[in-house]
Design an enzyme around this catalytic site. Sequence first.
Site, PDB file in Angstrom:
ATOM      1  N   LEU A 137     -33.031 -21.196 -49.010  1.00 19.10           N
ATOM      2  CA  LEU A 137     -32.663 -21.948 -50.213  1.00 19.10           C
ATOM      3  C   LEU A 137     -33.910 -22.548 -50.859  1.00 19.10           C
ATOM      4  CD1 LEU A 137     -29.568 -23.691 -48.664  1.00 19.10           C
ATOM      5  CD2 LEU A 137     -29.542 -21.950 -50.473  1.00 19.10           C
ATOM      6  N   HIS A 139     -29.636 -23.824 -36.204  1.00 19.81           N
ATOM      7  CA  HIS A 139     -30.601 -22.743 -35.982  1.00 19.81           C
ATOM      8  C   HIS A 139     -30.584 -22.392 -34.493  1.00 19.81           C
ATOM      9  CE1 HIS A 139     -34.120 -20.269 -36.640  1.00 19.81           C
ATOM     10  NE2 HIS A 139     -34.636 -20.792 -35.547  1.00 19.81           N
ATOM     11  N   LEU A 176     -38.718 -24.083 -44.215  1.00 22.88           N
ATOM     12  CA  LEU A 176     -37.692 -23.346 -43.474  1.00 22.88           C
ATOM     13  C   LEU A 176     -37.607 -23.790 -42.011  1.00 22.88           C
ATOM     14  CD1 LEU A 176     -35.675 -20.916 -43.532  1.00 22.88           C
ATOM     15  CD2 LEU A 176     -37.563 -19.531 -42.643  1.00 22.88           C
ATOM     16  N   MET A 218     -27.648 -17.142 -44.049  1.00 26.56           N
ATOM     17  CA  MET A 218     -28.891 -16.427 -43.798  1.00 26.56           C
ATOM     18  C   MET A 218     -29.774 -16.225 -45.028  1.00 26.56           C
ATOM     19  SD  MET A 218     -28.514 -16.214 -40.606  1.00 26.56           S
ATOM     20  CE  MET A 218     -29.764 -15.082 -39.996  1.00 26.56           C
ATOM     21  N   SER A 223     -18.091 -17.981 -36.639  1.00 28.29           N
ATOM     22  CA  SER A 223     -17.567 -18.644 -35.440  1.00 28.29           C
ATOM     23  C   SER A 223     -17.966 -20.125 -35.393  1.00 28.29           C
ATOM     24  CB  SER A 223     -18.020 -17.917 -34.166  1.00 28.29           C
ATOM     25  OG  SER A 223     -19.404 -18.011 -33.990  1.00 28.29           O
ATOM     26  N   ASN A 224     -19.112 -20.451 -35.941  1.00 21.93           N
ATOM     27  CA  ASN A 224     -19.480 -21.881 -36.018  1.00 21.93           C
ATOM     28  C   ASN A 224     -18.594 -22.623 -37.010  1.00 21.93           C
ATOM     29  OD1 ASN A 224     -21.838 -22.694 -34.280  1.00 21.93           O
ATOM     30  ND2 ASN A 224     -22.637 -20.798 -35.157  1.00 21.93           N
ATOM     31  N   GLU A 228     -23.726 -23.500 -29.289  1.00 24.51           N
ATOM     32  CA  GLU A 228     -23.676 -23.863 -30.722  1.00 24.51           C
ATOM     33  C   GLU A 228     -22.298 -24.398 -31.091  1.00 24.51           C
ATOM     34  OE1 GLU A 228     -25.295 -21.043 -33.642  1.00 24.51           O
ATOM     35  OE2 GLU A 228     -26.245 -19.996 -31.986  1.00 24.51           O
TER      36      GLU A 228
END
Length: 218
Positions: free
Chosen positions: A94, A110, A145, A91, A14-15, A175
């Site tokens: 990295l 986030h 992170l 999710m 959705s973002n 968001e």
Amino acid sequence: MNTRILVLISGRGSNLAALVKAAREEAWPADVVGVISNRPQAAGLQWARDHGLSTVALDHQAFETRDAFDAALLAACEAHRPDVVVLAGFMRVLGDGFVRHYEGRLINIHPSLLPAFTGLNTHRRALEAGVKWAGATVHYVTPTLDHGPVIAQAVVPIEPRDTEQTLAERVLQAEHRLLPLAVGWHVKGELHLQNGVVHHRADAAQALFFPDTATGAP
Ligand code: GRF
């Protein structure tokens, strides 16, 4: 030449949809040139295909090590020649190499008011902590992170009867406003970083408040 935006997702997207909509409707000097998901079944991948976007599914479970996945992901990203990479509900953590490769042009959203509640289950932890405001943060990614220079934050209230789901929904609506705003600033060259702090060149408000959303209004 338009700025090339690559979006990494893991779920419903959705973002991603909010970002694509803003880029197209507001005629940004930028295009979303591809969407990569580490989950082949992510609903956001289908949404992207339905909207004419190039997609790649790169299942992290098919890789023996985190490094091997990171290397494959980097190659898949580079194939899109991105100017900016947006983590929109991606999710997977990295590795440093990936993060350093895109330093200054890797953006994450986030669902908490960082530096509070890094990591997972942010809404449950906010409710358990009894804090009265929640929200979301868009920031440049650094190897630690959910850290890194904050581009913008959105703030929503926590209601006495909130559940993890009602709070998550309220934050998500915020968001969808926050991510396009922050990425739009980046692609239009409206941000500058000084001593680890992100400033908007024209002093646009980098905090969005949604004080009335506790009533159920969008
Ligand atoms: C968002 O809340 C994002 O902040 C979090 O995961 C959710 C992704 O939602 N990390 P969507 O896939 O963009 O709908």
